[in-house]
Design an enzyme around this catalytic site. Sequence first.
Site, PDB file in Angstrom:
ATOM      1  N   GLU A 150       0.764  -1.349   0.060  1.00  0.00           N
ATOM      2  CA  GLU A 150       0.232  -0.002   0.127  1.00  0.00           C
ATOM      3  C   GLU A 150       0.729   1.201  -0.026  1.00  0.00           C
ATOM      4  OE1 GLU A 150      -2.901  -0.506   2.943  1.00  0.00           O
ATOM      5  OE2 GLU A 150      -4.103  -1.437   1.856  1.00  0.00           O
ATOM      6  N   GLU A 325      -6.472  -7.760  -0.876  1.00  0.00           N
ATOM      7  CA  GLU A 325      -6.956  -7.862   0.445  1.00  0.00           C
ATOM      8  C   GLU A 325      -8.384  -7.389   0.259  1.00  0.00           C
ATOM      9  OE1 GLU A 325      -4.791  -5.437   3.398  1.00  0.00           O
ATOM     10  OE2 GLU A 325      -2.831  -5.919   2.498  1.00  0.00           O
ATOM     11  N   TRP A 333      -9.949   0.029  11.821  1.00  0.00           N
ATOM     12  CA  TRP A 333      -9.314   0.969  11.484  1.00  0.00           C
ATOM     13  C   TRP A 333     -10.365   2.224  11.204  1.00  0.00           C
ATOM     14  CZ3 TRP A 333     -10.718   2.278   6.534  1.00  0.00           C
ATOM     15  CH2 TRP A 333     -10.916   1.166   5.719  1.00  0.00           C
ATOM     16  N   GLU A 373      -3.021  -4.985  15.307  1.00  0.00           N
ATOM     17  CA  GLU A 373      -4.374  -5.376  14.636  1.00  0.00           C
ATOM     18  C   GLU A 373      -5.169  -6.463  15.527  1.00  0.00           C
ATOM     19  OE1 GLU A 373      -3.411  -5.716  10.521  1.00  0.00           O
ATOM     20  OE2 GLU A 373      -3.516  -3.638  10.168  1.00  0.00           O
TER      21      GLU A 373
HETATM   22  C1  GAL Z   1      -4.654  -2.677   4.954  1.00  0.00           C
HETATM   23  C2  GAL Z   1      -3.313  -3.353   5.125  1.00  0.00           C
HETATM   24  C3  GAL Z   1      -2.867  -4.353   5.915  1.00  0.00           C
HETATM   25  C4  GAL Z   1      -3.896  -4.521   7.048  1.00  0.00           C
HETATM   26  C5  GAL Z   1      -5.311  -4.025   6.982  1.00  0.00           C
HETATM   27  C6  GAL Z   1      -6.131  -3.951   7.808  1.00  0.00           C
HETATM   28  O1  GAL Z   1      -4.619  -1.347   4.735  1.00  0.00           O
HETATM   29  O2  GAL Z   1      -2.669  -3.434   4.001  1.00  0.00           O
HETATM   30  O3  GAL Z   1      -1.803  -4.818   6.584  1.00  0.00           O
HETATM   31  O4  GAL Z   1      -3.314  -3.440   8.049  1.00  0.00           O
HETATM   32  O5  GAL Z   1      -5.327  -2.562   6.243  1.00  0.00           O
HETATM   33  O6  GAL Z   1      -7.470  -3.781   7.508  1.00  0.00           O
END
Ligand code: GAL
Length: 653
Positions: A150, A325, A333, A373
């Site tokens: 990212e 993902e 988040w 996380e």
């Molecule tokens: C993405 C990131 C992952 C993880 C995920 C959580 O932005 O690439 O490593 O943090 O969010 O939702």
Amino acid sequence: MNHASLPCLTLGVCDYPEHVEATQWQIHAQQQKALGLAFVRIGEFSWQKIEPQSGKFDWQWLDDAIDIYQQAGLKVVLGTPTATPPAWLVESYPEILAVDENNQVKKFGSRRHYDHASPIYRKECQRIVTAMATRYGKHPSVAGWQTDNELGHEGTAQSYSATSVIGFQQWLENKYSSLDALNASWGTVFWSQTYSSWSQISSPNLTAVRQANPSQVLDFKRYCSDMIIDFQQLQIDIIRALSPERFITHNFVIFASEFDLYKASKNLDFVAWDSYPIGMLEYFATWESEEIKTRYARTGHPDLVSLNHDIYRGLKGGTDFWVMEQQCGHANWAQYNPLPADGAVKLWTAQAWAHGAQSVIYFRWRASHMAQEIMHSGLRQQDGRADRGHKEVSELSTQMYPLVPIKAKIAILHDYESMWIYDQQPHNLKLSYWAQFYQFYSIVRRLGLDVDIIHPLDLTKNTYSLVIAPALTLVSDEVAKVLKATAKTTKMMFGPRTAFRTESGLVPKDGQFSAIAEMVGIKLANFDSLRPTLTQEIVPFDKVDENQYQAKLWCESYELITAKALYHYSEGPMSGKAAVTELDKVMVVGALSQQLISTLVKQCCVELEITTEELAEGVRLSHRGDHCLVQNFNQHTVEFVGHSIPAVSSIIK
Ligand code: GAL
């Protein structure tokens, strides 16, 4: 490339073998295979595990993990671990750390804390990527590579470090050659900003008044964008040399905006992005109302997700992409992180396919029991039990999703430079490039239409019936040329602020539209930034349409040179002035009115013999080949042309 020969959608999962005991690996790999997964993405944050001390590598754990996936029949996507420079590296070279807008050094302890422009960090990245690609570049189980993770996400595209400032000065010198040219391009005579030496120029942060010079910011964004692209290219070059048979991709983030993704994708085999539909609505869609956020809290908004899919499909000219993902449970988040509705994971997977995904990789396998996380879900819970998303994935039948082409009749034009300049002076608290762009996109999607989102320069391969440019604010000479050629053969619709800024971010000397003056046949009279409680009435010019429309947030009025008015303002400071104009195939819409834009798109579609639908709230259609995917994002059953579609589900017609 082997990725191009897959006949149907494939699935996979992001896995972190280093987060669990090695005794679990085999069990996980077997469970993943049993679930029907084909790919695991691993390694993207594992620098410290691979190289615990400078120059001392520990490959054993990664060798073992990859062997175990291989035995289970899974293919591996290896992430280069450069998003997380380890503590020992930062200790040796603190100057690799990025500096934020307040001139604070970003400390170690999270991720993405590095400066893309740092020569030392670039060398270190070349070292680790070379080591990894040497070891695994030809491994039979390694299907391909993901560069970093990212890029630019979490506010990391720009660094305001001394390294960056010096690099910026050199970049400017290369671009402008003379300070006179730079001063003219930036309009530095304003507020005595004129520079008499390159070393006087800094990054555009912490300026004493409210904002820095927008032309300077625009160039700084271009510079930082180039730094990211160069940074990634170093890795691509190494992997290409050492792993020539494997694909290289990158996982872009939702609404990635801080660098030029068209350029960043150029040397990738295909594009990937990370889709979190719920967080996307809650966190990124700042323009959405509480009502919409509540309605779609457990599914995400269909158009936000589709818009991102369509952008990523368009980055390399309409090619299949991966979702690297895919949200498969609650995330951690956003401001609020509700559980997805039952059926949402299947809904999102089908939607990704219909918009051009070739693979959908869920994030993540097992929820983390440690660190940042902990509050994020995975397909399995921390203790290993299958979570709700796991059940849904087990019910998916990927044979239903063949990888056939998408043929959209409508293109929407998007470019990062227009966004960068628009967002510096939005002139209205509720407006932004994405807010305006999304309004047009969503209107088109509500009419059941498929859309390609493309860069204006990609119009040279134009095969579209209708081209819409919602917010093409910055129009360079090169873009103007392509637009003019397109307008000769193709119906076009332009939104507010079109061609309002030159390549260096100034207003053209002859005013808005001068780059495409003959094509539009109008001049700007005035623009009007409306507070949310104000509306502006618009009526048709020739009374063919009996309706009255309300514009919100933004109105522009036009003086007619050779164009005719289709709609005009019927009240307020712009009363009697044109709001929508037409000249030959070119329409300009100066007012942000949902209903009016929808009417205009429908009128264009009638003229172009494109079939539209009046879709109910939360129902969307997407076509891939001959397949029509009908999706219901509502929490209740809907009827759609003789089909009863249960809450949060899809059918293929
Ligand atoms: C993405 C990131 C992952 C993880 C995920 C959580 O932005 O690439 O490593 O943090 O969010 O939702």
